[in-house]
Scaffold this motif. Structure first.
Motif, PDB file in Angstrom:
ATOM      1  N   ALA A  59       0.839  -1.201   0.000  1.00 38.55           N
ATOM      2  CA  ALA A  59       0.000   0.000   0.000  1.00 38.55           C
ATOM      3  C   ALA A  59       0.874   1.252   0.000  1.00 38.55           C
ATOM      4  O   ALA A  59       2.049   1.206   0.366  1.00 38.55           O
ATOM      5  CB  ALA A  59      -0.917  -0.002   1.218  1.00 38.55           C
ATOM      6  N   ASP A  60       0.310   2.359  -0.411  1.00 41.30           N
ATOM      7  CA  ASP A  60       0.991   3.653  -0.386  1.00 41.30           C
ATOM      8  C   ASP A  60      -0.034   4.699   0.033  1.00 41.30           C
ATOM      9  O   ASP A  60      -1.195   4.364   0.289  1.00 41.30           O
ATOM     10  CB  ASP A  60       1.587   3.972  -1.760  1.00 41.30           C
ATOM     11  N   LYS A  61       0.382   5.951   0.084  1.00 42.51           N
ATOM     12  CA  LYS A  61      -0.520   7.050   0.442  1.00 42.51           C
ATOM     13  C   LYS A  61      -0.237   8.241  -0.453  1.00 42.51           C
ATOM     14  O   LYS A  61       0.924   8.568  -0.683  1.00 42.51           O
ATOM     15  CB  LYS A  61      -0.307   7.500   1.891  1.00 42.51           C
ATOM     16  N   LEU A  62      -1.294   8.883  -0.931  1.00 40.67           N
ATOM     17  CA  LEU A  62      -1.172  10.176  -1.591  1.00 40.67           C
ATOM     18  C   LEU A  62      -1.103  11.205  -0.475  1.00 40.67           C
ATOM     19  O   LEU A  62      -2.025  11.312   0.336  1.00 40.67           O
ATOM     20  CB  LEU A  62      -2.384  10.451  -2.491  1.00 40.67           C
ATOM     21  N   THR A  63       0.013  11.947  -0.405  1.00 40.65           N
ATOM     22  CA  THR A  63       0.213  12.870   0.718  1.00 40.65           C
ATOM     23  C   THR A  63       0.049  14.333   0.341  1.00 40.65           C
ATOM     24  O   THR A  63      -0.255  15.151   1.205  1.00 40.65           O
ATOM     25  CB  THR A  63       1.603  12.666   1.341  1.00 40.65           C
ATOM     26  N   SER A  64       0.265  14.685  -0.938  1.00 40.22           N
ATOM     27  CA  SER A  64       0.099  16.084  -1.335  1.00 40.22           C
ATOM     28  C   SER A  64       0.071  16.209  -2.845  1.00 40.22           C
ATOM     29  O   SER A  64       0.442  15.292  -3.571  1.00 40.22           O
ATOM     30  CB  SER A  64       1.200  16.969  -0.745  1.00 40.22           C
ATOM     31  N   VAL A  65      -0.365  17.390  -3.284  1.00 30.01           N
ATOM     32  CA  VAL A  65      -0.427  17.717  -4.700  1.00 30.01           C
ATOM     33  C   VAL A  65       0.129  19.122  -4.863  1.00 30.01           C
ATOM     34  O   VAL A  65      -0.183  20.016  -4.068  1.00 30.01           O
ATOM     35  CB  VAL A  65      -1.879  17.656  -5.223  1.00 30.01           C
ATOM     36  N   THR A  66       0.955  19.332  -5.885  1.00 33.70           N
ATOM     37  CA  THR A  66       1.467  20.669  -6.178  1.00 33.70           C
ATOM     38  C   THR A  66       1.182  20.999  -7.641  1.00 33.70           C
ATOM     39  O   THR A  66       1.025  20.106  -8.471  1.00 33.70           O
ATOM     40  CB  THR A  66       2.985  20.779  -5.911  1.00 33.70           C
ATOM     41  N   SER A  67       1.112  22.303  -7.941  1.00 38.08           N
ATOM     42  CA  SER A  67       0.866  22.764  -9.306  1.00 38.08           C
ATOM     43  C   SER A  67       1.192  24.241  -9.400  1.00 38.08           C
ATOM     44  O   SER A  67       1.103  24.969  -8.399  1.00 38.08           O
ATOM     45  CB  SER A  67      -0.598  22.541  -9.680  1.00 38.08           C
ATOM     46  N   ASP A  68       1.553  24.686 -10.611  1.00 41.17           N
ATOM     47  CA  ASP A  68       1.766  26.114 -10.840  1.00 41.17           C
ATOM     48  C   ASP A  68       0.456  26.894 -10.807  1.00 41.17           C
ATOM     49  O   ASP A  68       0.469  28.114 -10.707  1.00 41.17           O
ATOM     50  CB  ASP A  68       2.444  26.339 -12.196  1.00 41.17           C
ATOM     51  N   LEU A  69      -0.671  26.208 -10.885  1.00 40.87           N
ATOM     52  CA  LEU A  69      -1.978  26.869 -10.907  1.00 40.87           C
ATOM     53  C   LEU A  69      -2.315  27.531  -9.574  1.00 40.87           C
ATOM     54  O   LEU A  69      -3.022  28.530  -9.538  1.00 40.87           O
ATOM     55  CB  LEU A  69      -3.067  25.858 -11.272  1.00 40.87           C
ATOM     56  N   SER A  70      -1.789  26.974  -8.475  1.00 43.40           N
ATOM     57  CA  SER A  70      -2.134  27.482  -7.147  1.00 43.40           C
ATOM     58  C   SER A  70      -1.061  27.101  -6.133  1.00 43.40           C
ATOM     59  O   SER A  70      -0.458  26.036  -6.239  1.00 43.40           O
ATOM     60  CB  SER A  70      -3.477  26.891  -6.709  1.00 43.40           C
ATOM     61  N   THR A  74      -5.124  21.345  -1.620  1.00 45.58           N
ATOM     62  CA  THR A  74      -5.351  20.385  -0.545  1.00 45.58           C
ATOM     63  C   THR A  74      -6.099  19.179  -1.103  1.00 45.58           C
ATOM     64  O   THR A  74      -6.629  19.223  -2.213  1.00 45.58           O
ATOM     65  CB  THR A  74      -6.169  21.017   0.605  1.00 45.58           C
ATOM     66  N   ILE A  75      -6.118  18.108  -0.321  1.00 50.88           N
ATOM     67  CA  ILE A  75      -6.904  16.942  -0.686  1.00 50.88           C
ATOM     68  C   ILE A  75      -8.047  16.828   0.314  1.00 50.88           C
ATOM     69  O   ILE A  75      -7.858  17.036   1.520  1.00 50.88           O
ATOM     70  CB  ILE A  75      -6.037  15.662  -0.775  1.00 50.88           C
ATOM     71  N   HIS A  76      -9.233  16.541  -0.217  1.00 52.18           N
ATOM     72  CA  HIS A  76     -10.444  16.524   0.600  1.00 52.18           C
ATOM     73  C   HIS A  76     -11.185  15.205   0.462  1.00 52.18           C
ATOM     74  O   HIS A  76     -11.230  14.625  -0.617  1.00 52.18           O
ATOM     75  CB  HIS A  76     -11.414  17.629   0.144  1.00 52.18           C
ATOM     76  N   GLU A  77     -11.800  14.798   1.563  1.00 49.65           N
ATOM     77  CA  GLU A  77     -12.733  13.690   1.510  1.00 49.65           C
ATOM     78  C   GLU A  77     -14.132  14.262   1.679  1.00 49.65           C
ATOM     79  O   GLU A  77     -14.305  15.332   2.275  1.00 49.65           O
ATOM     80  CB  GLU A  77     -12.433  12.642   2.586  1.00 49.65           C
ATOM     81  N   GLN A  84     -14.020  17.752   3.812  1.00 44.76           N
ATOM     82  CA  GLN A  84     -13.091  17.897   4.925  1.00 44.76           C
ATOM     83  C   GLN A  84     -11.686  17.614   4.429  1.00 44.76           C
ATOM     84  O   GLN A  84     -11.439  16.609   3.763  1.00 44.76           O
ATOM     85  CB  GLN A  84     -13.493  16.902   6.010  1.00 44.76           C
ATOM     86  N   GLU A  85     -10.749  18.522   4.745  1.00 49.34           N
ATOM     87  CA  GLU A  85      -9.363  18.318   4.347  1.00 49.34           C
ATOM     88  C   GLU A  85      -8.777  17.131   5.096  1.00 49.34           C
ATOM     89  O   GLU A  85      -9.066  16.916   6.273  1.00 49.34           O
ATOM     90  CB  GLU A  85      -8.549  19.578   4.657  1.00 49.34           C
ATOM     91  N   VAL A  86      -7.941  16.348   4.389  1.00 45.61           N
ATOM     92  CA  VAL A  86      -7.258  15.210   5.005  1.00 45.61           C
ATOM     93  C   VAL A  86      -5.762  15.332   4.749  1.00 45.61           C
ATOM     94  O   VAL A  86      -5.333  16.043   3.841  1.00 45.61           O
ATOM     95  CB  VAL A  86      -7.788  13.852   4.475  1.00 45.61           C
ATOM     96  N   LYS A  87      -4.964  14.665   5.546  1.00 46.22           N
ATOM     97  CA  LYS A  87      -3.506  14.690   5.406  1.00 46.22           C
ATOM     98  C   LYS A  87      -3.031  13.758   4.293  1.00 46.22           C
ATOM     99  O   LYS A  87      -1.998  14.003   3.674  1.00 46.22           O
ATOM    100  CB  LYS A  87      -2.835  14.277   6.715  1.00 46.22           C
TER     101      LYS A  87
END
Length: 151
Positions: A59-70, A74-77, A84-87
């Protein structure tokens, strides 16, 4: 006795190498599919959706997302019709993480510019164990929903 010790050491070393080789088979193997961003209707925020497929044995985890757009992504459930934002999001071994309309998603706040239908937004997905993956999100019409029977 020294021959037996040497043979035992060789067998132990061979077994250890074989086990080490097997452990690499259990690494996460991530691929992204079905990525898109509906054209934002608001000038200040947007959402992104995609599926991360893990064909590996770990298993793995998606921990963050980056982009030049912003600078504020954040990642939300979505639970009980509330965001709600999640880690992090879990990506099960031999399974998928679905970020989809009405469910879990990527949230872009304070957009630097408003992407338009037909453009692509580049994002970098970061994970707990795997290296980052760069993904292009094609910007679709605001009502686009690939799970809908209309599309």
């Amino acid at each position: 006795m020294s021959r037996r010790s040497a043979l035992a050491a060789l067998i132990a070393l061979s077994a250890g190498l074989a086990l080490a080789g097997c452990s690499s088979d259990s690494e996460p193997e991530l691929k992204v599919k079905d990525a898109f961003m509906p054209q934002p209707v608001d000038d200040d925020m947007a959402a992104g959706f995609l599926t991360v497929r893990n064909s590996g044995g770990t298993a793995d985890k998606l921990t963050s997302v980056t982009s030049d757009l912003s600078e504020d992504i954040t990642i939300h459930e979505s639970k009980n019709q509330r965001m709600q934002e999640v880690k992090a999001f879990d990506i099960p071994a031999d399974g998928e993480l679905d970020l989809e309309r009405g469910g879990n998603h990527i949230m872009f706040m304070k957009l630097k510019q408003k992407p338009k239908q037909g453009e692509k937004v580049t994002v970098e997905l970061r994970f707990e164990k795997s290296g980052p993956i760069e993904v292009e999100l094609p910007v679709k019409e605001p009502t686009y929903n690939p799970t809908s029977t209309e599309h």
